[in-house]
Scaffold this active site. Structure first.
Site, PDB file in Angstrom:
ATOM      1  CG  ASP A 120      -5.455   5.037  -2.911  1.00 39.38           C
ATOM      2  OD1 ASP A 120      -6.485   4.505  -3.376  1.00 39.38           O
ATOM      3  OD2 ASP A 120      -4.945   6.071  -3.398  1.00 39.38           O
ATOM      4  CB  SER A 121     -10.345   2.238  -1.091  1.00 41.47           C
ATOM      5  OG  SER A 121      -9.878   0.912  -1.248  1.00 41.47           O
ATOM      6  CG  ASP A 181      -4.440   1.898  -5.446  1.00 39.98           C
ATOM      7  OD1 ASP A 181      -4.300   1.811  -6.680  1.00 39.98           O
ATOM      8  OD2 ASP A 181      -5.544   2.027  -4.884  1.00 39.98           O
ATOM      9  CE  LYS A 240      -6.232   0.792  -8.616  1.00 40.91           C
ATOM     10  NZ  LYS A 240      -6.484   2.212  -8.259  1.00 40.91           N
ATOM     11  CD  GLU A 264      -6.469   7.365  -8.059  1.00 40.26           C
ATOM     12  OE1 GLU A 264      -6.677   8.594  -8.094  1.00 40.26           O
ATOM     13  OE2 GLU A 264      -6.880   6.627  -7.138  1.00 40.26           O
ATOM     14  CD  GLU A 292     -13.377   4.721  -8.672  1.00 38.80           C
ATOM     15  OE1 GLU A 292     -12.141   4.503  -8.710  1.00 38.80           O
ATOM     16  OE2 GLU A 292     -14.002   4.966  -7.621  1.00 38.80           O
TER      17      GLU A 292
HETATM   18  O1  KIV Z   1      -8.365   2.173  -3.895  1.00 41.53           O
HETATM   19  C1  KIV Z   1      -9.209   1.444  -4.417  1.00 41.53           C
HETATM   20  O2  KIV Z   1      -9.881   0.648  -3.756  1.00 41.53           O
HETATM   21  C2  KIV Z   1      -9.407   1.546  -5.847  1.00 41.53           C
HETATM   22  C3  KIV Z   1     -10.623   0.879  -6.421  1.00 41.53           C
HETATM   23  C4  KIV Z   1     -11.821   1.644  -6.070  1.00 41.53           C
HETATM   24  C5  KIV Z   1     -10.508   0.649  -7.873  1.00 41.53           C
HETATM   25  O3  KIV Z   1      -8.651   2.158  -6.534  1.00 41.53           O
END
Ligand code: KIV
Length: 268
Positions: free
Chosen positions: A48-49, A87, A116, A118, A185
């Site tokens: 989600d970056s 994500d 993934k 968090e 992280e």
């Molecule tokens: O969203 C993302 O790119 C991430 C990485 C920084 C691990 O979660």
């Protein structure tokens, strides 16, 4: 075209058991998915970056499940063999395990092979619920960007003994709930090494030192096209290389050979 066979969870576990480092990069579209897959990257993270990198937002918070599903589909169509993780964006899993399941299904239907999410102890029942229903889950501890405001900005986590103990406890609970991988992280390198040694699942570090089972970077960061001050834990692999494919290959080689990250330069 390389003759690599598609990566599976089983193969990733074998790599981990054999002490072979896992090289992961973020990826958001089909063109880069093809390049990264051909360059032997083990896993593509549809992070989600993308909210910050592609959309120019100040954080990841505004990214929607529809946007994540769209980019996951793009990556899946360009990829042949790498393991795809997508994500779960902010707001797509916090409410209940049932909501998380519905949203995880949207990502899996677009080609994600693992999702993934968090967070620590509060995510344990959600992880168990998804894993029980056949969804491989990667957990994410340390600095968790969706909690940027609660954490008071982009800060290293787990520096004091109480915080380190909490991370140790959470990582064990998440692994026991069935998480098959754990992103760490921005945690001190010595703590990440201890957590990695204590767990039976692979850890993937970003700003967490060389003791993790693998590494991930944001693709645009390691190609030096993000702009702004470079982050301490990032190396620009395009610098001095003949092009993007070679830069990515160098990243893979350096992760596998333990040359990246260099704890003296890239760790906390
Ligand atoms: O969203 C993302 O790119 C991430 C990485 C920084 C691990 O979660």
């Amino acid at each position: 075209m390389s003759n690599r066979k598609p990566l599976t969870l089983h193969r990733l576990r074998e790599m981990h058991a054999a002490g072979k480092k896992i090289a992961m990069l973020t990826c958001y579209d089909a063109a880069f998915a093809r390049v990264l897959d051909e360059a032997d990257v083990d896993s593509l993270l549809v992070g989600d970056s993308l909210g910050m990198v592609l959309q120019g937002r100040p954080s990841t918070l505004a990214v929607s499940i529809e946007e994540m599903a769209y980019h996951t589909g793009c990556v899946a169509r360009g990829n042949r063999t790498a393991w795809i993780i997508a994500d779960m964006p902010f707001g797509s899993y916090q409410e209940s395990a049932e909501v998380a399941m519905r949203n995880a299904a949207l990502l899996m239907q677009q080609g994600a092979q693992m999702i993934k999410l968090e967070g620590g102890a509060w995510t344990v029942p959600i992880v168990r619920f998804l894993v029980d229903r056949g969804i491989p889950v990667c957990a994410h501890l340390g600095f968790t960007p969706q909690s940027v405001h609660a954490l008071g900005g982009y800060r290293v986590q787990g520096r004091d003994e109480a915080a380190a103990r909490a991370l140790r406890c959470q990582s064990e609970e998440l692994a026991a709930a069935g998480a098959a991988m754990l992103v760490l992280e921005m945690v001190p390198a010595s703590l990440a090494r201890d957590l990695t040694n204590a767990l039976s699942i692979p850890t993937i570090g970003i700003g967490a030192g060389s003791g993790c089972s693998g590494q991930v970077l944001v693709l645009h960061d390691m190609l030096g096209v993000t702009g702004g001050e470079p982050l301490r834990f990032v190396r620009n692999f395009l610098d001095g290389s003949a092009g993007i494919a070679q830069a990515v290959r160098q990243y893979v080689t350096d992760v596998r050979d333990g040359r990246f990250p260099d704890d003296a330069l890239h760790s906390f």
